[in-house]
Enzyme design. Structure first.
Site, PDB file in Angstrom:
ATOM      1  N   ASP A  30      36.115  34.751  33.242  1.00  0.00           N
ATOM      2  CA  ASP A  30      37.360  34.591  33.995  1.00  0.00           C
ATOM      3  C   ASP A  30      38.557  34.537  33.054  1.00  0.00           C
ATOM      4  O   ASP A  30      38.592  33.724  32.117  1.00  0.00           O
ATOM      5  CB  ASP A  30      37.255  33.288  34.800  1.00  0.00           C
ATOM      6  CG  ASP A  30      38.159  33.247  36.009  1.00  0.00           C
ATOM      7  OD1 ASP A  30      39.071  34.070  36.106  1.00  0.00           O
ATOM      8  OD2 ASP A  30      37.947  32.378  36.870  1.00  0.00           O
ATOM      9  N   ASP A  31      39.562  35.387  33.307  1.00  0.00           N
ATOM     10  CA  ASP A  31      40.830  35.337  32.565  1.00  0.00           C
ATOM     11  C   ASP A  31      40.627  35.481  31.058  1.00  0.00           C
ATOM     12  O   ASP A  31      41.189  34.713  30.267  1.00  0.00           O
ATOM     13  CB  ASP A  31      41.577  34.030  32.870  1.00  0.00           C
ATOM     14  CG  ASP A  31      42.425  34.123  34.126  1.00  0.00           C
ATOM     15  OD1 ASP A  31      42.148  34.990  34.966  1.00  0.00           O
ATOM     16  OD2 ASP A  31      43.348  33.308  34.277  1.00  0.00           O
ATOM     17  N   CYS A  68      41.578  38.136  39.791  1.00  0.00           N
ATOM     18  CA  CYS A  68      40.290  37.488  40.026  1.00  0.00           C
ATOM     19  C   CYS A  68      39.612  37.860  41.343  1.00  0.00           C
ATOM     20  O   CYS A  68      38.513  38.416  41.357  1.00  0.00           O
ATOM     21  CB  CYS A  68      40.426  35.974  39.910  1.00  0.00           C
ATOM     22  SG  CYS A  68      41.872  35.286  40.709  1.00  0.00           S
ATOM     23  N   ARG A  72      36.262  40.280  42.179  1.00  0.00           N
ATOM     24  CA  ARG A  72      35.005  39.750  42.727  1.00  0.00           C
ATOM     25  C   ARG A  72      34.587  40.493  43.992  1.00  0.00           C
ATOM     26  O   ARG A  72      33.405  40.801  44.193  1.00  0.00           O
ATOM     27  CB  ARG A  72      35.166  38.250  42.990  1.00  0.00           C
ATOM     28  CG  ARG A  72      35.230  37.467  41.703  1.00  0.00           C
ATOM     29  CD  ARG A  72      35.931  36.118  41.795  1.00  0.00           C
ATOM     30  NE  ARG A  72      36.552  35.863  40.514  1.00  0.00           N
ATOM     31  CZ  ARG A  72      35.901  35.437  39.430  1.00  0.00           C
ATOM     32  NH1 ARG A  72      34.612  35.182  39.511  1.00  0.00           N
ATOM     33  NH2 ARG A  72      36.520  35.248  38.290  1.00  0.00           N
ATOM     34  N   LYS A 125      31.715  30.859  40.475  1.00  0.00           N
ATOM     35  CA  LYS A 125      32.920  30.999  41.293  1.00  0.00           C
ATOM     36  C   LYS A 125      32.763  32.096  42.335  1.00  0.00           C
ATOM     37  O   LYS A 125      32.484  33.243  42.012  1.00  0.00           O
ATOM     38  CB  LYS A 125      34.093  31.301  40.355  1.00  0.00           C
ATOM     39  CG  LYS A 125      35.397  31.696  41.018  1.00  0.00           C
ATOM     40  CD  LYS A 125      36.459  31.884  39.934  1.00  0.00           C
ATOM     41  CE  LYS A 125      37.728  32.530  40.462  1.00  0.00           C
ATOM     42  NZ  LYS A 125      38.771  32.634  39.419  1.00  0.00           N
ATOM     43  N   HIS A 127      35.206  32.742  45.557  1.00  0.00           N
ATOM     44  CA  HIS A 127      36.606  33.177  45.652  1.00  0.00           C
ATOM     45  C   HIS A 127      36.810  34.471  46.425  1.00  0.00           C
ATOM     46  O   HIS A 127      37.632  35.317  46.041  1.00  0.00           O
ATOM     47  CB  HIS A 127      37.210  33.289  44.241  1.00  0.00           C
ATOM     48  CG  HIS A 127      38.705  33.061  44.236  1.00  0.00           C
ATOM     49  ND1 HIS A 127      39.526  33.499  43.219  1.00  0.00           N
ATOM     50  CD2 HIS A 127      39.520  32.445  45.129  1.00  0.00           C
ATOM     51  CE1 HIS A 127      40.774  33.169  43.481  1.00  0.00           C
ATOM     52  NE2 HIS A 127      40.793  32.524  44.627  1.00  0.00           N
ATOM     53  N   HIS A 229      39.467  30.510  32.273  1.00  0.00           N
ATOM     54  CA  HIS A 229      40.625  30.328  33.151  1.00  0.00           C
ATOM     55  C   HIS A 229      41.235  28.945  32.911  1.00  0.00           C
ATOM     56  O   HIS A 229      40.523  27.979  32.639  1.00  0.00           O
ATOM     57  CB  HIS A 229      40.141  30.433  34.598  1.00  0.00           C
ATOM     58  CG  HIS A 229      41.212  30.619  35.623  1.00  0.00           C
ATOM     59  ND1 HIS A 229      42.140  29.646  35.926  1.00  0.00           N
ATOM     60  CD2 HIS A 229      41.481  31.659  36.454  1.00  0.00           C
ATOM     61  CE1 HIS A 229      42.930  30.081  36.890  1.00  0.00           C
ATOM     62  NE2 HIS A 229      42.560  31.303  37.237  1.00  0.00           N
ATOM     63  N   ASP A 331      36.857  39.486  34.595  1.00  0.00           N
ATOM     64  CA  ASP A 331      37.500  39.810  35.872  1.00  0.00           C
ATOM     65  C   ASP A 331      38.900  40.374  35.745  1.00  0.00           C
ATOM     66  O   ASP A 331      39.393  41.044  36.652  1.00  0.00           O
ATOM     67  CB  ASP A 331      37.490  38.593  36.805  1.00  0.00           C
ATOM     68  CG  ASP A 331      38.403  37.462  36.356  1.00  0.00           C
ATOM     69  OD1 ASP A 331      38.824  37.448  35.180  1.00  0.00           O
ATOM     70  OD2 ASP A 331      38.683  36.569  37.171  1.00  0.00           O
ATOM     71  N   ASN A 332      39.585  40.111  34.652  1.00  0.00           N
ATOM     72  CA  ASN A 332      40.918  40.672  34.389  1.00  0.00           C
ATOM     73  C   ASN A 332      41.255  40.410  32.936  1.00  0.00           C
ATOM     74  O   ASN A 332      40.474  39.784  32.211  1.00  0.00           O
ATOM     75  CB  ASN A 332      41.983  40.082  35.322  1.00  0.00           C
ATOM     76  CG  ASN A 332      41.965  38.579  35.457  1.00  0.00           C
ATOM     77  OD1 ASN A 332      41.673  38.053  36.523  1.00  0.00           O
ATOM     78  ND2 ASN A 332      42.251  37.864  34.378  1.00  0.00           N
ATOM     79  N   LYS A 410      46.846  40.055  32.875  1.00  0.00           N
ATOM     80  CA  LYS A 410      46.379  39.809  34.235  1.00  0.00           C
ATOM     81  C   LYS A 410      47.514  40.085  35.226  1.00  0.00           C
ATOM     82  O   LYS A 410      48.671  39.807  34.947  1.00  0.00           O
ATOM     83  CB  LYS A 410      45.938  38.347  34.333  1.00  0.00           C
ATOM     84  CG  LYS A 410      45.609  37.837  35.721  1.00  0.00           C
ATOM     85  CD  LYS A 410      45.279  36.353  35.649  1.00  0.00           C
ATOM     86  CE  LYS A 410      45.017  35.740  37.024  1.00  0.00           C
ATOM     87  NZ  LYS A 410      44.698  34.299  36.934  1.00  0.00           N
TER      88      LYS A 410
END
Length: 564
Positions: A30-31, A68, A72, A125, A127, A229, A331-332, A410
């Site tokens: 994540d991030d 994010c 997903r 996660k 989301h 993140h 994710d990004n 992002k």
């Protein structure tokens, strides 16, 4: 008699189809930026991911969606995010591409693989639903167990404290990390609740329990870490390993990454530019504070890698590693958001000023109001990140380091926002070891890959007869074997940021009203030389191509406002 003999012998030496099917594990972080793990040029040690890369593949031009929840939704369904109902975040903007709920006109990988005999597990996660405070079972319609997973441990919401995450859920019920009889300090890798560890520990547990209870079946597992993140939270033992590592400053760290990436063959000096980090992004007056943020960020990635190592060990211990397809991606790109960075903060008080929270208290807030032991949350410059009572992000300058050597972050669809590592490991699936793979790909390809290697049939209808949108991706299995991938184009849109890539040519725009820019990524991967004025015919063709995609894929109207 002779016929019976050969039939018996065939049955003995030929394993049943189920045992030939690989397990599939998709791991998402994540991030994080393109250069944030060791085998992609980072100074952050990630020996477990590096080991998977050494005996597998690394893709150098793989993409996510730049944010994010769209990522997903796209990963889970093999569709572009608007087609899955999540073109923005978890808000309903009044159009089918922007409902903030995973559509019933798509299936998840778990839903697609279960009919092929797969057990399905998820840790981390979720989301992809607005229903983070459900009152009825109907509100849970888009929770993991209702979208094909047999077991789930993780968070329904998208971000939160690593020491006290909100919407923490086991299967279908919320659980407090401090009143959980099924995951106690004795079960925890460090004896302290830390969400990254909890995700990895449950993924490892699922592997072992699957082997014990369902070992005659293959499994699909989706492991979605929230590292790295914000908030920058990590265990002190991990932070200590990185103290002093960033004393040299933003530019020196970025320069070193750039050179390592070239040495590794991930990028080329002749088609990239390690352009300067914006001076206004650097915290010259609060340097000790900001280098601490990066030390904690590094510790978060370090911890995640340790957890991936435990997951790999569980596969080894149960004899399942060689026939498990493992893919790791992000994710990004790195996050330049200013979360928790405004104003002045300070050190933790000597004693708590608030009552401690009960063990069974269920955290309702993304950013808690206090730590469990009664300390108010601290933000701002001077509040040293890491502990549970801090809520801080690492900011634009460090995000620039993470995204070396690409533009933007992002949210955006320039290369810095959408470029991700893809580490692939599958010893029984392909013989290539340690190779770099330059074929462009997108996470829409992960559904097609899972369907291909599992022998599953992607459905035309599902959910009580609902028509299912066709897959958008292409199976990567031929690429694993060194074969070419046939693809017309790859598309993006998020918050008005738009792009299309055809071959090496990429058309991209920043913002709904931003001008189109045109780049030849074969000679300009860092997107520095806009060719739109020199090649107006190609620009026009690619604009028309993107428009046709937008019209068919529920992208329009472009970046609508929230209907509320």
């Amino acid at each position: 008699m002779r016929l019976c003999f050969w039939l018996v012998l065939f049955c003995v030496i030929s394993p049943v189809v189920a045992t030939e099917k690989p397990n599939v594990i998709y791991i998402l972080s994540d991030d994080m930026g393109f250069s944030d793990i060791g085998c992609y040029g980072s100074e952050i040690p990630t020996p477990n991911l590096d080991s998977l890369a050494e005996s597998g593949l690394r893709f150098t031009q793989f993409y996510n969606t730049g944010r994010c929840c769209p990522t997903r939704a796209s990963l889970l369904t093999g569709l572009y995010p608007h087609q899955a109902g999540i073109g923005h975040m978890m808000d309903d903007r009044g159009h089918d591409g922007y409902r903030g709920e995973l559509s019933r006109h798509c299936v998840t990988i778990a839903e697609a693989l279960k009919p092929a005999g797969y057990r399905t597990y998820m840790a981390g996660k979720w989301h992809v639903t607005k229903a983070v405070d459900p009152k009825t079972e109907a509100d849970k319609a888009n929770w993991p167990l209702q979208r094909g997973f047999d077991r789930f441990y993780g968070t329904i919401h998208g971000a939160g404290s690593f020491f006290d995450p909100n919407t923490l859920t086991r299967d279908n019920e919320y659980v407090s990390p401090y009143a959980d009889p099924l995951y106690t300090p004795a079960d925890m890798a460090n004896g302290t609740y830390y969400y990254t560890d909890a995700i990895a520990d449950h993924a490892s547990r699922f592997v072992k329990e699957h082997h014990e209870n369902s070992g005659d079946q293959p499994f699909f597992m989706y492991v979605a870490f929230t590292a790295a993140h914000w908030p920058m939270h990590a265990l002190e033992k991990d932070i200590a390993k990185h103290e002093g590592k960033y004393d040299a400053g933003y530019d020196a760290i970025r320069d070193a990454r750039y050179q390592r990436m070239i040495d590794l063959g991930l990028i080329r000096r002749d088609n990239t530019v390690n352009f300067p980090i914006p001076s206004n992004a650097k915290e010259t007056k609060h340097w000790d504070w900001d280098k601490r943020n990066m030390e904690v960020y590094a510790a978060m990635i370090d911890s995640m890698d340790q957890g991936i190592g435990r997951l790999v060990e569980s596969l080894k211990a149960t004899g399942q590693l060689d026939n498990t397809l493992i893919c790791f991606l992000q994710d990004n790109g790195g996050c330049a958001e200013g979360y928790g960075r405004g104003g002045m903060g300070g050190p933790r008080a000597d004693a708590p000023s608030l009552p401690a929270l009960a063990d069974d208290y269920l955290q309702p807030h993304m950013t808690p109001k206090q730590s469990r032991d009664g300390f108010p949350m601290r933000t701002g410059k001077g509040s040293m990140a890491g502990p549970a009572d801090t809520a801080i992000g690492y900011g634009e300058a460090w995000a620039s380091v993470s995204n070396t050597p690409f533009r933007e972050y992002k949210h955006y669809v320039h290369e810095g926002g959408i470029s991700t590592p893809l580490v692939v490991h599958w010893p029984k699936g392909f013989s290539r070891r340690g190779d770099l793979e330059t074929t462009p790909g997108h996470l829409i390809d992960l559904m097609a890959t899972a369907v291909d290697v599992s022998g599953a049939t992607y459905p035309d209808t599902f959910h009580n007869g609902q028509k299912i949108k066709p897959m958008e991706g292409r199976s990567l299995a031929p690429v694993f074997r060194g074969e070419p991938l046939q693809r017309d184009a790859i598309y993006w849109e998020h918050e008005g940021n738009r792009a299309v890539r055809v071959g090496d040519m990429k058309l991209v725009a920043k913002g709904a009203k931003g001008p189109w820019e045109l780049y030849d990524l074969s000679v300009d991967r860092s997107e520095q030389n806009d060719l739109s004025a020199e090649q107006p015919k190609l620009k026009k063709q690619l604009i028309a191509k993107w428009q046709a995609y937008a019209e068919r894929a529920n992208v329009l109207p472009l970046n609508p406002s929230n209907k509320k």
